[in-house]
Write an enzyme that holds these catalytic residues in place. Structure first.
Site, PDB file in Angstrom:
ATOM      1  N   CYS A  79       0.769  27.624 -44.770  1.00 60.58           N
ATOM      2  CA  CYS A  79       1.190  26.331 -44.227  1.00 60.58           C
ATOM      3  C   CYS A  79       0.729  26.158 -42.774  1.00 60.58           C
ATOM      4  O   CYS A  79      -0.460  25.995 -42.527  1.00 60.58           O
ATOM      5  CB  CYS A  79       2.699  26.160 -44.398  1.00 60.58           C
ATOM      6  SG  CYS A  79       3.210  24.433 -44.393  1.00 60.58           S
ATOM      7  N   HIS A 166       3.872  27.209 -50.100  1.00 56.29           N
ATOM      8  CA  HIS A 166       4.693  28.396 -49.824  1.00 56.29           C
ATOM      9  C   HIS A 166       4.805  29.275 -51.074  1.00 56.29           C
ATOM     10  O   HIS A 166       5.608  29.001 -51.966  1.00 56.29           O
ATOM     11  CB  HIS A 166       6.089  27.974 -49.355  1.00 56.29           C
ATOM     12  CG  HIS A 166       6.090  27.376 -47.993  1.00 56.29           C
ATOM     13  ND1 HIS A 166       6.172  28.131 -46.848  1.00 56.29           N
ATOM     14  CD2 HIS A 166       5.970  26.087 -47.574  1.00 56.29           C
ATOM     15  CE1 HIS A 166       6.130  27.347 -45.781  1.00 56.29           C
ATOM     16  NE2 HIS A 166       6.008  26.098 -46.197  1.00 56.29           N
ATOM     17  N   GLU A 168       6.090  32.163 -51.265  1.00 48.30           N
ATOM     18  CA  GLU A 168       7.260  33.032 -51.190  1.00 48.30           C
ATOM     19  C   GLU A 168       8.504  32.441 -51.833  1.00 48.30           C
ATOM     20  O   GLU A 168       9.456  33.166 -52.134  1.00 48.30           O
ATOM     21  CB  GLU A 168       7.558  33.402 -49.726  1.00 48.30           C
ATOM     22  CG  GLU A 168       8.035  32.260 -48.844  1.00 48.30           C
ATOM     23  CD  GLU A 168       6.916  31.435 -48.227  1.00 48.30           C
ATOM     24  OE1 GLU A 168       7.184  30.722 -47.245  1.00 48.30           O
ATOM     25  OE2 GLU A 168       5.776  31.494 -48.729  1.00 48.30           O
ATOM     26  N   SER A 220      33.290  50.433 -42.571  1.00 45.19           N
ATOM     27  CA  SER A 220      33.988  49.167 -42.790  1.00 45.19           C
ATOM     28  C   SER A 220      34.443  49.012 -44.231  1.00 45.19           C
ATOM     29  O   SER A 220      35.209  48.109 -44.550  1.00 45.19           O
ATOM     30  CB  SER A 220      33.052  47.999 -42.444  1.00 45.19           C
ATOM     31  OG  SER A 220      32.008  47.932 -43.399  1.00 45.19           O
ATOM     32  N   GLY A 221      33.953  49.874 -45.123  1.00 44.10           N
ATOM     33  CA  GLY A 221      34.228  49.707 -46.546  1.00 44.10           C
ATOM     34  C   GLY A 221      33.167  48.881 -47.235  1.00 44.10           C
ATOM     35  O   GLY A 221      33.176  48.720 -48.452  1.00 44.10           O
ATOM     36  N   VAL A 223      28.913  47.658 -47.909  1.00 45.90           N
ATOM     37  CA  VAL A 223      27.708  48.329 -48.410  1.00 45.90           C
ATOM     38  C   VAL A 223      26.910  48.981 -47.281  1.00 45.90           C
ATOM     39  O   VAL A 223      26.511  50.144 -47.385  1.00 45.90           O
ATOM     40  CB  VAL A 223      26.806  47.331 -49.176  1.00 45.90           C
ATOM     41  CG1 VAL A 223      25.507  47.999 -49.613  1.00 45.90           C
ATOM     42  CG2 VAL A 223      27.536  46.775 -50.385  1.00 45.90           C
ATOM     43  N   ASP A 224      26.674  48.243 -46.188  1.00 46.29           N
ATOM     44  CA  ASP A 224      25.774  48.743 -45.148  1.00 46.29           C
ATOM     45  C   ASP A 224      26.265  50.041 -44.524  1.00 46.29           C
ATOM     46  O   ASP A 224      25.526  51.031 -44.459  1.00 46.29           O
ATOM     47  CB  ASP A 224      25.582  47.677 -44.053  1.00 46.29           C
ATOM     48  CG  ASP A 224      24.977  46.394 -44.592  1.00 46.29           C
ATOM     49  OD1 ASP A 224      24.357  46.443 -45.672  1.00 46.29           O
ATOM     50  OD2 ASP A 224      25.131  45.340 -43.948  1.00 46.29           O
ATOM     51  N   SER A 226      28.471  52.091 -45.645  1.00 44.96           N
ATOM     52  CA  SER A 226      28.628  53.144 -46.659  1.00 44.96           C
ATOM     53  C   SER A 226      27.298  53.812 -46.989  1.00 44.96           C
ATOM     54  O   SER A 226      27.215  55.037 -47.115  1.00 44.96           O
ATOM     55  CB  SER A 226      29.246  52.555 -47.934  1.00 44.96           C
ATOM     56  OG  SER A 226      30.513  51.996 -47.673  1.00 44.96           O
TER      57      SER A 226
END
Length: 508
Positions: A79, A166, A168, A220-221, A223-224, A226
């Site tokens: 683009c 685009h 993507e 924090s409990g 995903v990241d 953990s």
């Protein structure tokens, strides 16, 4: 080092999406602003120029030294990137009679390697206000649409390409094939960016970096944090010390359930219940930003006290992921603050700990893929995103222990019913909002004047945009009945049907 695709960001809303599509093809890539990028090295084997809301004719619009990039590796302009190549090559880019936006049918004109495997009429997605109207002699047309004569071009004799659509976005049905052609056939990528390779390399890097030194991580409990904990634990074992703080604003029974899950993973975790301290500090505060900052400050104070109990700790690990890194260095400086980041940060420099961020090169979906490879339990891996300030930003107005109790109960009914009905995994994020209103109701023969809650459920890929979920009426009706019948203090339930934008996912 990995082979690398460099994406120069000119400010397009789709730039992160380009990167995620490339990563899905198991190729490593990095996004850098067009005016702030690393020196080109032999590992950089391809370059993509992103789109932009700007016009090449605007004063101050993004510019680059094109020769620096085209002499180093194959280049694909998307683009604005294509229009910039044309403009800098002395071609003509004109304002379109009307904005070209939406689906179009791409018709390749040559057997160009960029379009290998694409059909003769492929649906693509347009989104631009300028259009290429005349190419210089050294550029040749490789594709058109019914309304755009130059939908794609290449530089004669060179691996430099431009497309005015685009690839993507999902609306470009064969866009992934086109990107794959550029990556594998033109740039020669190996496709070795896989979760297993990432785990092996990262574990080795952590071993080399940390050695026998202790690392502190605030869990924090989610995903990241953990996945970060599992990677670090795999590298240094019990030298990782995790701290899980209960701020009193977690979901119902979450503190106990998450601690139990971590115990099964053999992680070295200490649970700290500081609920009462957080409630006390939040007393009387109604402004969303003030609530966020209070929670952040108290979290830091509690974490600092607990971290100092770990003798000789040298590292502070964080679950920072790639979007956090990208957004800290934007094309036009920091974007407008909509709200403070959900993830609690700002740990004090006086802790004198070095920072360890094993996930800083991963997108959220990649973190989940790595978590799956590490056998993170599904109750954590498949868990909906949950804001760092927790229920504090789902209770509009002042926070009290009683409001938290009511909201936890209502939210548990909502989430449990979604799981029971097979809807939880179809939804990106769901939660219940405690509204600052009371309404009249009737229970039995008595008139009530009690609280209202709002149910919120959205579909999304990364939280940047989101659409509300069309949960069947009968399921919403069942959830409403269960909440009102089983939660003392609620007599009305409503459902939020706003998309993002214009609404945000959370209410505060």
């Amino acid at each position: 080092m990995h082979q690398k695709i460099l994406i120069l960001d000119f400010g397009s809303q789709y730039t992160q999406l380009i990167a995620r599509r490339i990563r899905e093809l198991n190729v490593y890539c990095e996004i850098h602003p067009y005016n702030h990028y690393p020196s080109l090295d032999p590992d950089t084997i391809g370059i993509i120029l992103s789109g932009s809301p700007a016009s090449v004719h605007e004063e101050g619009s993004p510019r680059i030294n094109l020769e620096e990039f085209t002499s180093h590796a194959p280049v694909l302009g998307i683009c604005y990137g294509a229009q910039l190549i044309t403009h800098l090559s002395q071609g003509i880019v004109s304002r379109s009679a009307h904005r070209e936006y939406g689906r179009a049918t791409l018709k390749p004109e040559t057997n160009c390697e960029l379009f290998r495997g694409l059909s003769g009429a492929s649906q693509v997605w347009m989104s631009h206000g300028d259009t290429i109207t005349q190419l210089p002699e050294n550029l040749e047309i490789i594709a058109h649409t019914d309304s755009i004569p130059v939908a794609g071009f290449r530089v004669k004799g060179k691996q430099i390409y431009g497309i005015q659509f685009h690839p993507e976005v999902t609306h470009s049905l064969e866009g992934k094939q086109l990107l794959g052609n550029f990556l594998f056939d033109i740039c020669g990528c190996k496709g070795d960016w896989t979760p297993l390779n990432f785990i092996e390399e990262t574990v080795n890097q952590i071993k080399e970096t940390c050695g026998n030194q202790k690392v502190v991580l605030g869990l924090s409990g989610g995903v990241d944090s953990s996945v970060a904990a599992l990677l670090i634990s795999k590298a240094i074992g019990s030298n990782l010390h995790c701290i899980f703080i209960n701020n009193g604003l977690l979901r119902k029974n979450e503190f106990e359930e998450v601690l139990e899950a971590y115990k099964q993973l053999d992680l070295n975790v200490k649970g700290v219940d500081s609920s009462e301290l957080f409630y006390k500090e939040l007393e009387g505060k109604t402004d969303p930003e003030e609530k966020r900052k209070t929670i952040g400050r108290v979290f830091v104070e509690v974490f600092d006290v607990e971290a100092k109990k770990i003798e000789d700790a040298k590292w502070l690990a964080q679950g920072t992921i790639y979007p956090d890194v990208i957004e800290s260095v934007s094309v036009n400086g920091p974007s407008a603050t909509i709200k403070s980041h959900h993830n609690v940060g700002g740990l004090p420099e006086k802790m004198n700990l070095k920072i360890l961020e094993p996930l800083r090169n991963l997108f959220k979906d990649e973190v989940r893929r790595v978590g799956k490879e590490l056998e993170l339990p599904n109750e954590i891996l498949g868990r909906h995103p949950f804001p760092g300030p927790g229920l504090a930003i789902r209770i509009l107005g002042e926070i009290t222990k009683e409001k938290v109790r009511i909201l936890q109960q209502a939210d548990a009914i909502f989430i449990d019913t979604l799981k029971e009905k097979g809807w939880y995994d179809k939804i990106w994020q769901a939660g219940t909002i405690f509204l600052p209103v009371q309404s009249v109701g009737v229970m039995g023969d008595e008139r009530t004047y009690e609280n209202a809650v709002c149910l919120r459920a959205v579909t999304s890929v990364d939280g940047m945009t989101a659409d509300w979920v069309h949960i069947p009426y009968e399921i919403l009706g069942e959830i409403s009945n269960k909440i009102i019948n089983n939660t003392k203090g609620i007599n009305r339930v409503v459902y939020d049907i706003s998309s993002k934008p214009p609404a945000t996912i959370e209410w505060e």
